[in-house]
Design a protein around this motif. Structure first.
Motif, PDB file in Angstrom:
ATOM      1  N   GLY A  44     -88.227-154.478  17.973  1.00 19.83           N
ATOM      2  CA  GLY A  44     -89.423-155.246  17.661  1.00 19.83           C
ATOM      3  C   GLY A  44     -90.283-154.524  16.636  1.00 19.83           C
ATOM      4  O   GLY A  44     -90.922-155.136  15.796  1.00 19.83           O
ATOM      5  N   THR A  45     -90.285-153.192  16.743  1.00 19.02           N
ATOM      6  CA  THR A  45     -91.001-152.375  15.776  1.00 19.02           C
ATOM      7  C   THR A  45     -90.238-151.079  15.587  1.00 19.02           C
ATOM      8  O   THR A  45     -90.173-150.276  16.512  1.00 19.02           O
ATOM      9  N   GLY A  46     -89.661-150.890  14.435  1.00 22.56           N
ATOM     10  CA  GLY A  46     -89.035-149.616  14.111  1.00 22.56           C
ATOM     11  C   GLY A  46     -90.082-148.682  13.562  1.00 22.56           C
ATOM     12  O   GLY A  46     -90.874-149.074  12.705  1.00 22.56           O
ATOM     13  N   VAL A  47     -90.128-147.456  14.090  1.00 22.64           N
ATOM     14  CA  VAL A  47     -91.188-146.521  13.701  1.00 22.64           C
ATOM     15  C   VAL A  47     -90.646-145.363  12.868  1.00 22.64           C
ATOM     16  O   VAL A  47     -91.038-145.162  11.732  1.00 22.64           O
ATOM     17  N   ASP A  48     -89.722-144.578  13.421  1.00 19.64           N
ATOM     18  CA  ASP A  48     -89.240-143.406  12.696  1.00 19.64           C
ATOM     19  C   ASP A  48     -88.007-143.753  11.884  1.00 19.64           C
ATOM     20  O   ASP A  48     -87.437-144.843  11.982  1.00 19.64           O
ATOM     21  N   GLU A  49     -87.586-142.802  11.077  1.00 16.03           N
ATOM     22  CA  GLU A  49     -86.482-143.039  10.151  1.00 16.03           C
ATOM     23  C   GLU A  49     -85.201-143.455  10.862  1.00 16.03           C
ATOM     24  O   GLU A  49     -84.426-144.254  10.359  1.00 16.03           O
TER      25      GLU A  49
ATOM     26  N   PRO B 174     -91.361-135.081   6.982  1.00 16.75           N
ATOM     27  CA  PRO B 174     -91.979-135.980   5.997  1.00 16.75           C
ATOM     28  C   PRO B 174     -90.998-136.485   4.950  1.00 16.75           C
ATOM     29  O   PRO B 174     -91.383-137.266   4.076  1.00 16.75           O
ATOM     30  N   ASP B 175     -89.729-136.076   5.042  1.00 16.20           N
ATOM     31  CA  ASP B 175     -88.756-136.451   4.005  1.00 16.20           C
ATOM     32  C   ASP B 175     -88.670-137.963   3.771  1.00 16.20           C
ATOM     33  O   ASP B 175     -88.644-138.400   2.606  1.00 16.20           O
ATOM     34  N   PRO B 176     -88.585-138.788   4.829  1.00 16.09           N
ATOM     35  CA  PRO B 176     -88.498-140.235   4.565  1.00 16.09           C
ATOM     36  C   PRO B 176     -89.743-140.771   3.862  1.00 16.09           C
ATOM     37  O   PRO B 176     -89.642-141.709   3.054  1.00 16.09           O
ATOM     38  N   LEU B 177     -90.899-140.193   4.187  1.00 16.68           N
ATOM     39  CA  LEU B 177     -92.123-140.616   3.501  1.00 16.68           C
ATOM     40  C   LEU B 177     -92.038-140.250   2.026  1.00 16.68           C
ATOM     41  O   LEU B 177     -92.422-141.043   1.159  1.00 16.68           O
ATOM     42  N   GLU B 178     -91.561-139.056   1.753  1.00 13.40           N
ATOM     43  CA  GLU B 178     -91.437-138.624   0.360  1.00 13.40           C
ATOM     44  C   GLU B 178     -90.424-139.494  -0.380  1.00 13.40           C
ATOM     45  O   GLU B 178     -90.602-139.805  -1.564  1.00 13.40           O
ATOM     46  N   ALA B 179     -89.381-139.930   0.327  1.00 18.61           N
ATOM     47  CA  ALA B 179     -88.403-140.825  -0.295  1.00 18.61           C
ATOM     48  C   ALA B 179     -89.030-142.177  -0.604  1.00 18.61           C
ATOM     49  O   ALA B 179     -88.761-142.781  -1.651  1.00 18.61           O
ATOM     50  N   ALA B 180     -89.887-142.650   0.299  1.00 16.31           N
ATOM     51  CA  ALA B 180     -90.573-143.927   0.065  1.00 16.31           C
ATOM     52  C   ALA B 180     -91.533-143.816  -1.111  1.00 16.31           C
ATOM     53  O   ALA B 180     -91.673-144.744  -1.916  1.00 16.31           O
ATOM     54  N   ILE B 181     -92.191-142.673  -1.207  1.00 21.59           N
ATOM     55  CA  ILE B 181     -93.090-142.441  -2.347  1.00 21.59           C
ATOM     56  C   ILE B 181     -92.287-142.408  -3.638  1.00 21.59           C
ATOM     57  O   ILE B 181     -92.681-142.988  -4.663  1.00 21.59           O
TER      58      ILE B 181
END
Lengths: 432, 285
Positions: free
Chosen positions: A165-170, A216-223
């Motif tokens: 219903g809600t995916g949160v982490d990578e 924070p790697d997935p966040l950096e990938a999104a950035i």
């Protein structure tokens, strides 16, 4: 002195006992009866029709619609803990309740909600209980900080699939067996930065992210994905921990010359960040994750001096006149589930799950192995699930990773209420 | 950098208040109270619950302070009854049990969801070097300084203060001389709880305010108290403000920004090691 030592021992034992009893779930991962609508909805889904039922996990329920094959669906959620998400599973339960009461339904769904309290050990126990004891055939409507990372491999081992219903982490977005219905924090981040830079027109953007302890790697990938699309980069990217005062971050954004700030936290951090921003007289625009998109946040912030926006992973729920939301609003109100993005995710995940289950060809004589086999085939070969609340069709399919929802809309706080500011979904796959 | 430093005053004031409460209890009740911020958070959450329930802002604050003080006072009574003959270490360990118990009780009562706290003085503020210093922050710092000064005066210049110092140094002798030690101990815990409750109430509006985070204000408070050698209220206030400033400045320094929450621990470690620098490390250690 001896009596004092005994008293000390009694006090210490009392402290330990109280601490043990204070956790949000029991040792075997079962959700404790709570006041949340999630558990209430979970209780009602076993009887259908919105009636109050027994505690979650009880399978001795009458089917109100004659003999239809009974299917067990599970859900591991962070109902309690540092970042609780109770609405997703509550909304899914409401959908399953209604489906069970529909005489035209092909199956009867028994929906079991477990609470992991954001504890990996409890999440693991809950999943094993659902798979081994409750004999679920798939997972649906869950929202948890740890379910994907802890239980993803376990689901894969047991041939089970999860419509989150809600995916949160990578982990929720890189698993063969898990496909979240929501856009997620990473595609959501890219879309939000795109909205900030290309729609709002900001070139100097600061980004302050709530530190969940995950890499924070997935966040950096999104950035980086945003940078590839727009050719722009952030002025600064900082993490803040729970309990941090936002004032230093606000002054940093002001000193760095940022004209917009993306604040990557939750609803309470959005309110506190606004308080810190107002206090410093900062004038930058503020954009938040979808978790800030709630009526409580809009009411608390009121009429901000700063333009304050939030990401909506589905059709904005505050757009009450939107025909896309009519059924969802009615159902959530009848089930006493708060109108939030998480509730939208749970609702849509449950509808997608029903589509999958109905296409599986389940029959009353199927044993557990047969049910799971048919459901697996239905998941992997499903037709795209489309709904006016979704900006991208949802499809599971047989792929090593799933992030089907690549769409977002955006809303802004105006006079204590959210207003939609993007008429169409921003679909990332259309921009690349 | 000045703006960064000034932005740390909002936290510094709260740390100073907690530090003053810690030193007060250590000096007069002979206990390093790990649970002082838990009592304070208890009071703060009572305040915000009352406010959300429709009670006015300042009546809610008064209620919260009373609840925090009463909670602390109750534990002070338990401490005076059960641990009056115990040494400081035993009493301090007992406060750990209190902290765990009250954390569990608080989760039952208030849940673990963060709450939105109202700012006591709204948007009132003054501007220093381009940085807006909110009235709330000025109040927190002023309250800490006032309390520290008041305590120094009371303990050093009044008969009550002399009795209380005597009680903390020689509890048995003080009791034999007719000083009501149990009553004074409870009073110290009451005042400590009240002071500790103001800290989260003042600090919470600009941070994610869940019960655990507010309870952990004690870490910075202990660091501040350590800087004051658990004796000097003045140095404790300076220490608390300094820790807040240091954390805020660390936000600007990318190398340490992610680790700034460990600064109080590093400070504690550093001060302890410095204080032991003259010791001889022989086989007894």
């Amino acid at each position: 002195m001896r009596s004092t030592r005994r008293l000390i021992a009694v006090l210490a034992a009392l402290a330990v006992l109280t601490a043990a009893c204070s956790s949000g779930s029991t040792d075997d991962g079962e959700a404790e009866p709570t006041e949340t609508s999630a558990v209430d909805a979970g209780e009602t889904s076993e009887e259908g029709g919105g009636d109050q039922g027994d505690a979650a996990g009880d399978s001795n329920q009458e089917s109100p619609v004659g003999s239809r094959p009974q299917v067990m669906i599970g859900s591991v959620n962070s109902l309690t803990g540092p970042v609780p998400f109770p609405e997703a599973s509550a909304a899914a339960a409401a959908v399953f309740d209604r489906y069970n009461a529909n005489p035209e339904g092909l199956i009867t769904i028994e929906y079991i909600i477990e609470d992991d309290a954001a504890d990996p050990a409890l999440a693991s126990q809950a999943a094993r209980k659902l798979v081994s004891e409750d004999n679920v055939v798939m997972m649906a409507g869950a929202a948890s900080l740890v379910d994907c990372v802890v239980n993803g491999p376990y689901y894969a081992e047991n041939g089970l699939y999860a419509v989150q219903g809600t995916g949160v982490d990578e982990s929720c977005f890189v698993s063969r067996n898990i496909a979240p219905i929501n856009t997620g924090p990473y595609a959501g981040l890219t879309a939000s930065l795109y909205f900030t830079s290309e729609v709002l027109g900001h070139d100097a953007i600061c980004y302050f992210q709530f530190d969940t302890g995950l890499p924070p790697d997935p966040l950096e990938a999104a950035i980086a994905r945003w940078s590839d699309i727009t050719g722009k980069s952030l002025v600064t990217f900082d993490l803040y921990t729970p309990g941090d005062d936002f004032t230093p971050f606000v002054t940093k954004a002001m000193d760095e010359g940022c004209t917009a700030v993306f604040e990557g936290g939750l609803d309470f951090t959005a309110i506190a960040f606004d308080e810190a921003t107002q206090g410093q007289g900062a004038t930058f625009d503020i954009v938040h994750f979808t978790s800030a998109y709630s009526t409580a946040v809009a009411e608390a912030i009121g009429s901000p001096d700063n333009n304050t926006y939030a990401n909506s992973e589905f059709e904005p729920f505050t757009d009450l006149d939107s025909p896309a939301l009519a059924d969802w609003i009615e159902l959530m109100n009848s089930a006493d589930v708060p109108l939030t993005s998480f509730a939208e995710g749970g609702y849509l995940a449950a509808l997608a799950t029903i589509q999958i289950l109905e296409s599986a060809g389940l029959s009353e004589g199927d044993d557990l192995a047969a049910q799971r086999s048919k459901v697996e085939a239905a998941v992997l070969g499903m037709e795209p699930f489309e709904h006016p609340m979704l900006g991208s069709p949802y499809v599971f399919g047989d792929a090593p990773a799933h992030s089907p929802n690549q769409a977002s809309k955006f809303v802004q706080i105006v006079d204590g209420a959210w207003q939609t500011v993007t008429d169409d979904f921003i679909v990332l796959t259309d921009l690349e | 950098m000045i703006s960064a430093a000034l932005s740390g005053l909002s936290s510094g004031g709260a740390y100073a208040l907690v530090g003053v409460a810690v030193v007060l209890m250590y000096r007069l009740a002979g206990v390093m109270n790990i649970a002082v911020s838990v009592f304070g958070a208890f009071g703060a959450f009572s305040m915000v619950s009352a406010f959300d329930g429709g009670l006015g802002l300042w009546p809610s604050v008064v209620l919260g302070v009373c609840v925090g003080a009463a909670t602390s006072g109750l534990m002070g009574l338990v401490m005076a009854w059960l641990f009056s003959d115990s040494d400081a270490i035993t009493r301090s360990v007992a406060t750990i049990a209190m902290a765990i118990t009250f954390l569990s009780v608080a989760f039952r009562i208030f849940g673990d969801t963060p709450r939105s706290f109202p700012a006591l003085f709204g948007d009132s503020a003054l501007t220093v070097s381009g940085v807006v210093v909110k009235a709330t922050n000025v109040f927190a710092i002023g309250l800490a300084v006032l309390l520290a000064g008041l305590l120094v005066l009371v303990l050093g210049r009044t008969r009550l203060g002399v009795r209380m110092v005597a009680m903390s140094n020689r509890p048995v002798s003080a009791e034999l001389l007719g000083i009501p030690t149990r009553r004074y101990t409870v009073a110290v815990w009451l005042v400590g709880g009240a002071v500790a409750t103001m800290a989260p109430i003042l600090a919470a509006p600009t941070r994610q305010a869940d019960f655990t985070s507010l309870s952990l204000l004690v870490v910075a408070g202990l660091a501040a108290a350590l800087l004051g050698a658990f004796q000097s209220f003045g140095l404790t206030v300076v220490g608390g403000l300094g820790i807040g400033v240091l954390e805020a400045v660390a936000v600007r320094w990318d190398l340490v920004s992610s680790y700034r929450s460990t600064l109080p621990f590093l400070l504690i470690l550093g001060v302890l090691m410095w204080s032991q620098r003259g010791e001889v490390w022989d086989e007894s250690r």
